[in-house]
Design a protein around this motif. Structure first.
Motif, short mmCIF file in Angstrom:
data_model
loop_
_atom_site.label_atom_id
_atom_site.label_comp_id
_atom_site.label_asym_id
_atom_site.label_seq_id
_atom_site.Cartn_x
_atom_site.Cartn_y
_atom_site.Cartn_z
N ALA A 1 0.83 -1.21 0.00
CA ALA A 1 0.00 0.00 0.00
C ALA A 1 0.86 1.26 0.00
CB ALA A 1 -0.94 0.00 1.21
N ALA A 2 1.95 1.25 0.76
CA ALA A 2 2.82 2.43 0.82
C ALA A 2 3.41 2.74 -0.55
CB ALA A 2 3.93 2.21 1.84
N ILE A 3 3.87 1.71 -1.24
CA ILE A 3 4.47 1.92 -2.56
C ILE A 3 3.43 2.40 -3.55
CG2 ILE A 3 5.57 0.76 -4.52
CD1 ILE A 3 6.92 -1.09 -2.37
N GLU A 4 2.31 1.71 -3.62
CA GLU A 4 1.28 2.04 -4.61
C GLU A 4 0.62 3.38 -4.35
OE1 GLU A 4 -1.20 -1.46 -4.70
OE2 GLU A 4 0.29 -2.58 -5.87
N LEU B 1 3.52 6.08 -5.21
CA LEU B 1 3.95 6.02 -6.60
C LEU B 1 2.78 5.53 -7.45
CD1 LEU B 1 7.35 4.35 -5.82
CD2 LEU B 1 7.05 6.69 -6.61
N PRO B 2 1.82 6.41 -7.75
CA PRO B 2 0.66 6.00 -8.54
C PRO B 2 1.09 5.37 -9.87
CG PRO B 2 0.36 8.22 -7.68
CD PRO B 2 1.79 7.83 -7.41
N GLY B 3 0.36 4.36 -10.26
CA GLY B 3 0.66 3.66 -11.50
C GLY B 3 1.58 2.46 -11.32
N THR B 4 2.03 2.23 -10.09
CA THR B 4 2.86 1.06 -9.82
C THR B 4 1.99 -0.09 -9.34
OG1 THR B 4 3.28 1.74 -7.53
CG2 THR B 4 4.89 2.43 -9.19
N ALA B 5 2.53 -1.28 -9.48
CA ALA B 5 1.91 -2.49 -8.94
C ALA B 5 2.99 -3.22 -8.15
CB ALA B 5 1.38 -3.37 -10.06
N ALA B 6 2.77 -3.37 -6.86
CA ALA B 6 3.76 -4.00 -6.00
C ALA B 6 3.25 -5.35 -5.50
CB ALA B 6 4.07 -3.10 -4.81
N THR B 7 4.16 -6.29 -5.37
CA THR B 7 3.86 -7.54 -4.69
C THR B 7 4.88 -7.70 -3.58
OG1 THR B 7 5.22 -8.85 -6.20
CG2 THR B 7 2.89 -8.67 -6.74
N ALA C 1 15.13 4.89 -5.61
CA ALA C 1 15.21 5.85 -4.51
C ALA C 1 13.80 6.20 -4.00
CB ALA C 1 15.95 7.10 -4.93
N ALA C 2 12.85 6.41 -4.92
CA ALA C 2 11.48 6.73 -4.53
C ALA C 2 10.78 5.53 -3.90
CB ALA C 2 10.69 7.23 -5.74
N ILE C 3 11.02 4.35 -4.46
CA ILE C 3 10.43 3.13 -3.90
C ILE C 3 10.97 2.91 -2.49
CG2 ILE C 3 10.33 0.62 -4.12
CD1 ILE C 3 10.53 1.10 -7.22
N LYS C 4 12.26 3.02 -2.34
CA LYS C 4 12.91 2.84 -1.05
C LYS C 4 12.38 3.84 -0.03
CE LYS C 4 17.68 2.86 0.60
NZ LYS C 4 19.08 2.92 0.19
N ALA C 5 12.19 5.09 -0.44
CA ALA C 5 11.66 6.12 0.47
C ALA C 5 10.26 5.76 0.94
CB ALA C 5 11.66 7.48 -0.22
N ALA C 6 9.44 5.19 0.06
CA ALA C 6 8.08 4.79 0.44
C ALA C 6 8.12 3.67 1.47
CB ALA C 6 7.29 4.35 -0.79
#
Length: 88
Positions: A40-43, A46-52, A69-74
């Protein structure tokens, strides 16, 4: 971060995406609740991403962004510790 003793249900996350996913480890992801929080934090950030996220392997994969860097920050903002670099 949660205490996984509180969670009786195993994670029911989707299979890891294929293709050009950014994949990394999160060693302090211990249960399905942790996985859901990270996803949930990543998605959300960062709209438009799909995380598993898979607490069994402690791996997270993200499609839709190669900005680690943005993913890691989330992930850090959600209270977890991602690996310093993506894994291959």
């Amino acid at each position: 971060m949660c205490s996984c003793q509180q969670h009786a249900k195993p994670a029911t996350e989707a299979a890891a995406p294929t293709g050009d996913a950014v994949t990394f480890q999160v060693e302090d992801m211990t249960c399905g609740h942790c996985a859901g929080t990270i996803k949930a934090a990543i998605e959300t950030r960062l709209p438009g991403t799909a995380a598993t996220a898979d607490p069994g392997s402690k791996r997270v994969s993200v499609l839709g962004s190669d900005d680690y860097a943005a993913i890691k920050a989330a992930v850090i903002a959600a209270g977890y510790t991602p690996s310093p670099e993506p894994v291959s």
